[in-house]
Design a protein around this motif. Structure first.
Motif, PDB file in Angstrom:
ATOM      1  N   LEU A   4     -16.914 -61.852  41.266  1.00  0.00           N
ATOM      2  CA  LEU A   4     -16.355 -60.997  40.238  1.00  0.00           C
ATOM      3  C   LEU A   4     -16.949 -61.315  38.881  1.00  0.00           C
ATOM      4  CD1 LEU A   4     -12.582 -61.155  41.191  1.00  0.00           C
ATOM      5  CD2 LEU A   4     -14.269 -59.469  41.890  1.00  0.00           C
ATOM      6  N   ARG A   5     -16.934 -60.317  38.004  1.00  0.00           N
ATOM      7  CA  ARG A   5     -17.321 -60.512  36.614  1.00  0.00           C
ATOM      8  C   ARG A   5     -16.111 -60.157  35.763  1.00  0.00           C
ATOM      9  NH1 ARG A   5     -20.027 -56.596  35.513  1.00  0.00           N
ATOM     10  NH2 ARG A   5     -20.498 -55.543  37.454  1.00  0.00           N
ATOM     11  N   ILE A   6     -15.307 -61.156  35.395  1.00  0.00           N
ATOM     12  CA  ILE A   6     -14.097 -60.910  34.617  1.00  0.00           C
ATOM     13  C   ILE A   6     -14.247 -61.597  33.265  1.00  0.00           C
ATOM     14  CG2 ILE A   6     -11.594 -61.109  34.564  1.00  0.00           C
ATOM     15  CD1 ILE A   6     -11.603 -61.331  37.555  1.00  0.00           C
ATOM     16  N   PRO A   7     -14.589 -60.853  32.212  1.00  0.00           N
ATOM     17  CA  PRO A   7     -14.790 -61.476  30.911  1.00  0.00           C
ATOM     18  C   PRO A   7     -13.474 -61.963  30.324  1.00  0.00           C
ATOM     19  CG  PRO A   7     -14.859 -59.091  30.702  1.00  0.00           C
ATOM     20  CD  PRO A   7     -14.773 -59.395  32.172  1.00  0.00           C
ATOM     21  N   LEU A   8     -13.557 -62.939  29.448  1.00  0.00           N
ATOM     22  CA  LEU A   8     -12.353 -63.508  28.863  1.00  0.00           C
ATOM     23  C   LEU A   8     -11.763 -62.626  27.778  1.00  0.00           C
ATOM     24  CD1 LEU A   8     -13.514 -67.231  28.548  1.00  0.00           C
ATOM     25  CD2 LEU A   8     -12.123 -66.194  30.350  1.00  0.00           C
ATOM     26  N   ASP A   9     -12.535 -61.706  27.235  1.00  0.00           N
ATOM     27  CA  ASP A   9     -12.066 -60.919  26.098  1.00  0.00           C
ATOM     28  C   ASP A   9     -11.536 -59.550  26.506  1.00  0.00           C
ATOM     29  OD1 ASP A   9     -15.309 -59.685  24.899  1.00  0.00           O
ATOM     30  OD2 ASP A   9     -14.469 -59.893  26.900  1.00  0.00           O
ATOM     31  N   GLY A  10     -11.254 -59.320  27.786  1.00  0.00           N
ATOM     32  CA  GLY A  10     -10.657 -58.064  28.187  1.00  0.00           C
ATOM     33  C   GLY A  10     -11.367 -57.436  29.361  1.00  0.00           C
ATOM     34  N   THR A 184      -8.010 -56.559  57.018  1.00  0.00           N
ATOM     35  CA  THR A 184      -9.028 -56.357  58.045  1.00  0.00           C
ATOM     36  C   THR A 184     -10.438 -56.593  57.512  1.00  0.00           C
ATOM     37  OG1 THR A 184      -7.640 -54.755  59.216  1.00  0.00           O
ATOM     38  CG2 THR A 184     -10.004 -54.694  59.667  1.00  0.00           C
ATOM     39  N   VAL A 185     -10.705 -56.064  56.325  1.00  0.00           N
ATOM     40  CA  VAL A 185     -12.070 -56.146  55.772  1.00  0.00           C
ATOM     41  C   VAL A 185     -12.251 -57.348  54.846  1.00  0.00           C
ATOM     42  CG1 VAL A 185     -12.378 -53.655  55.958  1.00  0.00           C
ATOM     43  CG2 VAL A 185     -11.526 -54.643  53.813  1.00  0.00           C
ATOM     44  N   GLU A 186     -11.207 -58.134  54.695  1.00  0.00           N
ATOM     45  CA  GLU A 186     -11.253 -59.311  53.814  1.00  0.00           C
ATOM     46  C   GLU A 186     -11.664 -58.909  52.396  1.00  0.00           C
ATOM     47  OE1 GLU A 186     -13.800 -62.139  55.747  1.00  0.00           O
ATOM     48  OE2 GLU A 186     -12.252 -62.707  57.194  1.00  0.00           O
ATOM     49  N   ALA A 187     -10.934 -57.940  51.859  1.00  0.00           N
ATOM     50  CA  ALA A 187     -11.217 -57.471  50.498  1.00  0.00           C
ATOM     51  C   ALA A 187     -11.099 -58.617  49.504  1.00  0.00           C
ATOM     52  CB  ALA A 187     -10.245 -56.355  50.124  1.00  0.00           C
ATOM     53  N   SER A 188     -11.979 -58.624  48.523  1.00  0.00           N
ATOM     54  CA  SER A 188     -11.989 -59.704  47.541  1.00  0.00           C
ATOM     55  C   SER A 188     -11.614 -59.247  46.144  1.00  0.00           C
ATOM     56  CB  SER A 188     -13.370 -60.361  47.495  1.00  0.00           C
ATOM     57  OG  SER A 188     -14.339 -59.432  47.044  1.00  0.00           O
ATOM     58  N   ALA A 189     -11.466 -57.932  45.919  1.00  0.00           N
ATOM     59  CA  ALA A 189     -11.112 -57.464  44.576  1.00  0.00           C
ATOM     60  C   ALA A 189     -10.540 -56.057  44.642  1.00  0.00           C
ATOM     61  CB  ALA A 189     -12.323 -57.485  43.653  1.00  0.00           C
ATOM     62  N   LEU A 198      -8.096 -57.288  39.875  1.00  0.00           N
ATOM     63  CA  LEU A 198      -7.185 -58.134  40.644  1.00  0.00           C
ATOM     64  C   LEU A 198      -7.999 -58.866  41.711  1.00  0.00           C
ATOM     65  CD1 LEU A 198      -4.262 -55.589  41.043  1.00  0.00           C
ATOM     66  CD2 LEU A 198      -4.338 -57.558  39.508  1.00  0.00           C
ATOM     67  N   PRO A 199      -8.194 -60.187  41.577  1.00  0.00           N
ATOM     68  CA  PRO A 199      -9.061 -60.924  42.492  1.00  0.00           C
ATOM     69  C   PRO A 199      -8.386 -61.363  43.782  1.00  0.00           C
ATOM     70  CG  PRO A 199      -8.335 -62.366  40.739  1.00  0.00           C
ATOM     71  CD  PRO A 199      -7.769 -61.011  40.432  1.00  0.00           C
ATOM     72  N   ASP A 200      -7.100 -61.057  43.960  1.00  0.00           N
ATOM     73  CA  ASP A 200      -6.373 -61.411  45.191  1.00  0.00           C
ATOM     74  C   ASP A 200      -5.679 -60.169  45.721  1.00  0.00           C
ATOM     75  OD1 ASP A 200      -4.844 -62.437  47.246  1.00  0.00           O
ATOM     76  OD2 ASP A 200      -4.197 -64.213  46.133  1.00  0.00           O
ATOM     77  N   PRO A 201      -6.407 -59.297  46.438  1.00  0.00           N
ATOM     78  CA  PRO A 201      -5.834 -58.026  46.897  1.00  0.00           C
ATOM     79  C   PRO A 201      -4.571 -58.178  47.747  1.00  0.00           C
ATOM     80  CG  PRO A 201      -8.212 -57.962  47.088  1.00  0.00           C
ATOM     81  CD  PRO A 201      -7.851 -59.377  46.757  1.00  0.00           C
ATOM     82  N   ILE A 202      -4.554 -59.146  48.643  1.00  0.00           N
ATOM     83  CA  ILE A 202      -3.398 -59.303  49.516  1.00  0.00           C
ATOM     84  C   ILE A 202      -2.150 -59.612  48.701  1.00  0.00           C
ATOM     85  CG2 ILE A 202      -2.385 -60.660  51.386  1.00  0.00           C
ATOM     86  CD1 ILE A 202      -4.603 -58.808  52.309  1.00  0.00           C
ATOM     87  N   ALA A 203      -2.257 -60.539  47.770  1.00  0.00           N
ATOM     88  CA  ALA A 203      -1.112 -60.890  46.933  1.00  0.00           C
ATOM     89  C   ALA A 203      -0.653 -59.695  46.101  1.00  0.00           C
ATOM     90  CB  ALA A 203      -1.464 -62.066  46.020  1.00  0.00           C
ATOM     91  N   ALA A 204      -1.608 -58.938  45.548  1.00  0.00           N
ATOM     92  CA  ALA A 204      -1.245 -57.779  44.736  1.00  0.00           C
ATOM     93  C   ALA A 204      -0.511 -56.733  45.570  1.00  0.00           C
ATOM     94  CB  ALA A 204      -2.503 -57.177  44.107  1.00  0.00           C
ATOM     95  N   LEU A 205      -1.018 -56.452  46.747  1.00  0.00           N
ATOM     96  CA  LEU A 205      -0.397 -55.439  47.601  1.00  0.00           C
ATOM     97  C   LEU A 205       0.958 -55.908  48.115  1.00  0.00           C
ATOM     98  CD1 LEU A 205      -3.666 -54.328  49.317  1.00  0.00           C
ATOM     99  CD2 LEU A 205      -2.121 -52.790  48.098  1.00  0.00           C
ATOM    100  N   ASP A 206       1.063 -57.174  48.495  1.00  0.00           N
ATOM    101  CA  ASP A 206       2.361 -57.701  48.917  1.00  0.00           C
ATOM    102  C   ASP A 206       3.372 -57.585  47.780  1.00  0.00           C
ATOM    103  OD1 ASP A 206       1.539 -58.302  51.473  1.00  0.00           O
ATOM    104  OD2 ASP A 206       1.223 -60.439  51.092  1.00  0.00           O
ATOM    105  N   GLY A 207       2.921 -57.845  46.554  1.00  0.00           N
ATOM    106  CA  GLY A 207       3.806 -57.728  45.406  1.00  0.00           C
ATOM    107  C   GLY A 207       4.270 -56.298  45.185  1.00  0.00           C
ATOM    108  N   TYR A 208       3.370 -55.350  45.343  1.00  0.00           N
ATOM    109  CA  TYR A 208       3.739 -53.940  45.188  1.00  0.00           C
ATOM    110  C   TYR A 208       4.749 -53.511  46.255  1.00  0.00           C
ATOM    111  CZ  TYR A 208       0.956 -51.838  41.460  1.00  0.00           C
ATOM    112  OH  TYR A 208       0.479 -51.443  40.238  1.00  0.00           O
ATOM    113  N   ILE A 209       4.508 -53.892  47.477  1.00  0.00           N
ATOM    114  CA  ILE A 209       5.403 -53.508  48.572  1.00  0.00           C
ATOM    115  C   ILE A 209       6.780 -54.126  48.367  1.00  0.00           C
ATOM    116  CG2 ILE A 209       5.806 -53.762  51.055  1.00  0.00           C
ATOM    117  CD1 ILE A 209       2.693 -53.568  51.344  1.00  0.00           C
TER     118      ILE A 209
END
Length: 263
Positions: A4-10, A184-189, A198-209
């Protein structure tokens, strides 16, 4: 992928190896930092996803970022104006078609639908139908980067609203589909339409559900406590909501009541 390329300034410039964000200057409580315009492709041909509002300076900045690269198509995750209003102007500027699920937002003969596969310079982009936030919501899976562009189906912060043209039952099914696919596809972002990567797709989706289940339980409880209409439910369940977002809370309550009545 190189990561991932996640800059610190936004979020502007964030993304993955083959996907880059250009942040539109339309921040608000509804759009968070603004609309994320995504450019997909690492070669001479690219795709542009969600040009955002009809903002001349933003669209010029997108064109400048593209340089000599050709735009094969402009893709829309859905037709809400904060994602689509700039599409006609950008299409004219870069001489590219606009592809969307809803025919009224297309420019050109080709639309988009679940299961479509697009290719730019050998890079695949797979279309995943995710109705719910709106009837025409789509996500775009980039296998090479193991990244999913999610539009408003998943946001970088907070949770999304079920809009007046959406449906909660569809949305819950879309979340379940994305959760299963991400595993299934081991998504990374997840690359959202608003907010940071969002660098943890599983956690994000579990949180939404989990959030949706909690909200439904809260609405059931509000009704048991005597709430008689949408306004009274909002007062109980969304007591801490920003006043500027009360209309969104009312949409969500109506969507949840429709869902509960349907069950």
């Amino acid at each position: 992928m190189s990561g991932l390329r996640i800059p610190l300034d936004g979020p502007d410039g964030a993304g993955t190896e083959h996907v880059t964000n250009l942040l539109a200057p339309n921040p608000s409580p509804w759009t968070l930092d603004g609309t994320n315009t995504w450019v997909i492709g690492g070669g001479e041909t690219v795709l542009v996803v969600d040009p955002g509002p009809d903002d001349e300076q933003h669209l010029k900045r997108v064109v400048e970022h593209l340089g000599d690269r050709r735009v094969a198509a402009i893709l829309l995750t859905h037709g809400h104006r904060d994602h689509s209003a700039g599409a006609p102007a950008l299409a004219e500027m870069v001489r590219a078609p606009v592809r969307a699920l809803d025919p009224k937002h297309r420019l050109g003969e080709e639309g988009l639908q679940d299961g479509d596969v697009l290719t730019v310079d050998g890079l695949e982009v797979r279309v995943v139908g995710t109705p719910g936030h709106s009837f025409d919501s789509l996500c775009f899976w980039v296998p090479e980067d193991r990244a999913m562009l999610t539009g408003d189906t998943i946001l970088g912060r907070g949770t999304t609203v079920i809009a007046s043209d959406g449906h909660l039952g569809d949305y819950l099914r879309s979340l379940d589909r994305l959760r299963a696919l991400a595993e299934t596809v081991e998504a990374s972002a997840l690359l959202p339409g608003h907010g940071p990567v969002l660098p943890d797709p599983i956690a994000a989706l579990d949180g939404y559900i989990a959030h949706r289940r909690k909200r439904l339980d809260q609405i059931r409880e509000a009704i048991r406590r005597g709430a008689k209409d949408v306004a009274e439910i909002v007062d109980i369940v969304y007591a801490d909501v920003d006043p500027s977002l009360r209309r969104a809370a009312e949409w969500s309550v109506r969507a949840q009541l429709d869902y509960l009545e349907g069950r």
